[in-house]
Design a protein around this motif. Structure first.
Motif, PDB file in Angstrom:
ATOM      1  N   VAL A  47       3.826  11.494  18.784  1.00 58.56           N
ATOM      2  CA  VAL A  47       3.561  11.548  17.399  1.00 58.56           C
ATOM      3  C   VAL A  47       4.531  10.862  16.486  1.00 58.56           C
ATOM      4  N   GLY A  48       5.805  11.335  16.722  1.00 61.40           N
ATOM      5  CA  GLY A  48       7.017  10.646  15.975  1.00 61.40           C
ATOM      6  C   GLY A  48       7.164   9.422  16.052  1.00 61.40           C
ATOM      7  N   ALA A  49       6.772   8.690  17.162  1.00 60.18           N
ATOM      8  CA  ALA A  49       7.119   7.323  17.244  1.00 60.18           C
ATOM      9  C   ALA A  49       5.722   6.713  16.587  1.00 60.18           C
TER      10      ALA A  49
ATOM     11  N   HIS B  46      -1.497  22.081  16.879  1.00 61.98           N
ATOM     12  CA  HIS B  46      -1.588  23.110  17.868  1.00 61.98           C
ATOM     13  C   HIS B  46      -0.677  23.017  19.033  1.00 61.98           C
ATOM     14  N   GLU B  47      -0.935  21.527  19.595  1.00 61.82           N
ATOM     15  CA  GLU B  47      -0.334  21.247  20.586  1.00 61.82           C
ATOM     16  C   GLU B  47       1.140  21.099  20.625  1.00 61.82           C
ATOM     17  N   ILE B  48       1.502  20.704  19.433  1.00 56.55           N
ATOM     18  CA  ILE B  48       2.997  20.725  19.286  1.00 56.55           C
ATOM     19  C   ILE B  48       3.864  21.768  19.009  1.00 56.55           C
TER      20      ILE B  48
ATOM     21  N   CYS C  11       4.333   7.846  13.958  1.00 57.52           N
ATOM     22  CA  CYS C  11       4.634   8.159  12.413  1.00 57.52           C
ATOM     23  C   CYS C  11       5.636   6.942  11.991  1.00 57.52           C
ATOM     24  N   ILE C  12       6.690   6.675  12.815  1.00 56.49           N
ATOM     25  CA  ILE C  12       7.617   5.473  12.510  1.00 56.49           C
ATOM     26  C   ILE C  12       6.821   4.306  12.686  1.00 56.49           C
ATOM     27  N   ALA C  13       5.925   3.884  13.388  1.00 54.73           N
ATOM     28  CA  ALA C  13       5.222   2.605  13.521  1.00 54.73           C
ATOM     29  C   ALA C  13       4.183   2.411  12.469  1.00 54.73           C
ATOM     30  N   ILE C  14       3.555   3.670  12.078  1.00 53.99           N
ATOM     31  CA  ILE C  14       2.850   3.592  10.638  1.00 53.99           C
ATOM     32  C   ILE C  14       3.654   3.129   9.483  1.00 53.99           C
ATOM     33  N   GLY C  15       4.615   3.974   9.378  1.00 55.03           N
ATOM     34  CA  GLY C  15       5.411   3.846   8.259  1.00 55.03           C
ATOM     35  C   GLY C  15       6.205   2.366   8.102  1.00 55.03           C
ATOM     36  N   LEU C  16       6.644   1.524   9.263  1.00 54.76           N
ATOM     37  CA  LEU C  16       6.971   0.500   9.396  1.00 54.76           C
ATOM     38  C   LEU C  16       5.644  -0.549   8.937  1.00 54.76           C
ATOM     39  N   ILE C  17       4.447  -0.231   9.297  1.00 60.71           N
ATOM     40  CA  ILE C  17       3.449  -1.301   9.000  1.00 60.71           C
ATOM     41  C   ILE C  17       3.232  -1.025   7.573  1.00 60.71           C
TER      42      ILE C  17
ATOM     43  N   ILE D 236      -6.321   9.827  10.307  1.00 63.13           N
ATOM     44  CA  ILE D 236      -7.506   9.386  11.029  1.00 63.13           C
ATOM     45  C   ILE D 236      -6.957   9.359  12.591  1.00 63.13           C
ATOM     46  N   VAL D 237      -5.731   9.053  12.735  1.00 65.27           N
ATOM     47  CA  VAL D 237      -5.069   9.259  14.281  1.00 65.27           C
ATOM     48  C   VAL D 237      -5.503  10.411  14.751  1.00 65.27           C
ATOM     49  N   ASP D 238      -4.967  11.638  13.730  1.00 62.58           N
ATOM     50  CA  ASP D 238      -5.214  13.139  14.146  1.00 62.58           C
ATOM     51  C   ASP D 238      -6.743  13.275  14.489  1.00 62.58           C
ATOM     52  N   LYS D 239      -7.707  12.895  13.762  1.00 58.42           N
ATOM     53  CA  LYS D 239      -9.234  13.043  14.200  1.00 58.42           C
ATOM     54  C   LYS D 239      -9.481  12.336  15.455  1.00 58.42           C
ATOM     55  N   LEU D 240      -8.848  11.204  15.589  1.00 56.56           N
ATOM     56  CA  LEU D 240      -9.137  10.355  16.851  1.00 56.56           C
ATOM     57  C   LEU D 240      -8.832  10.982  18.089  1.00 56.56           C
TER      58      LEU D 240
END
Length: 73
Positions: free
Chosen positions: A57-59, A43-45, A61-67, A32-36
């Motif tokens: 993006v790493g931060a 491609h950018e990374i 991912c950590i935040a989504i994982g904690l949630i 969802i975040v990738d589509k937004l």
């Protein structure tokens, strides 16, 4: 005292189910975040070597994982 309760099939498979649900929810949130975002994250990374975006993006991912972990646990 920690025994062998975690070896019971119901506890073991329940843990596996929660882990699978957590990974699926994380993957869905990332998509969802990738589509937004207005550009292709991969491609950018990878191709443009945008390290600042990789850190963000790493931060994320950590935040989504904690949630997800807090919601499941």
């Amino acid at each position: 005292m920690l025994g062998i309760e975690w070896l019971k099939p119901s506890v073991f498979f329940g843990s596996m189910l929660y882990a699978l649900v957590g990974v699926l929810v994380f993957w869905l949130c990332f998509l969802i975040v990738d589509k937004l975002t207005p550009y292709d994250l991969w491609h950018e990374i990878v191709e443009k070597k945008n390290s600042a975006l990789a850190i963000v993006v790493g931060a994320m991912c950590i935040a989504i994982g904690l949630i997800v972990a807090a919601a499941i646990g």
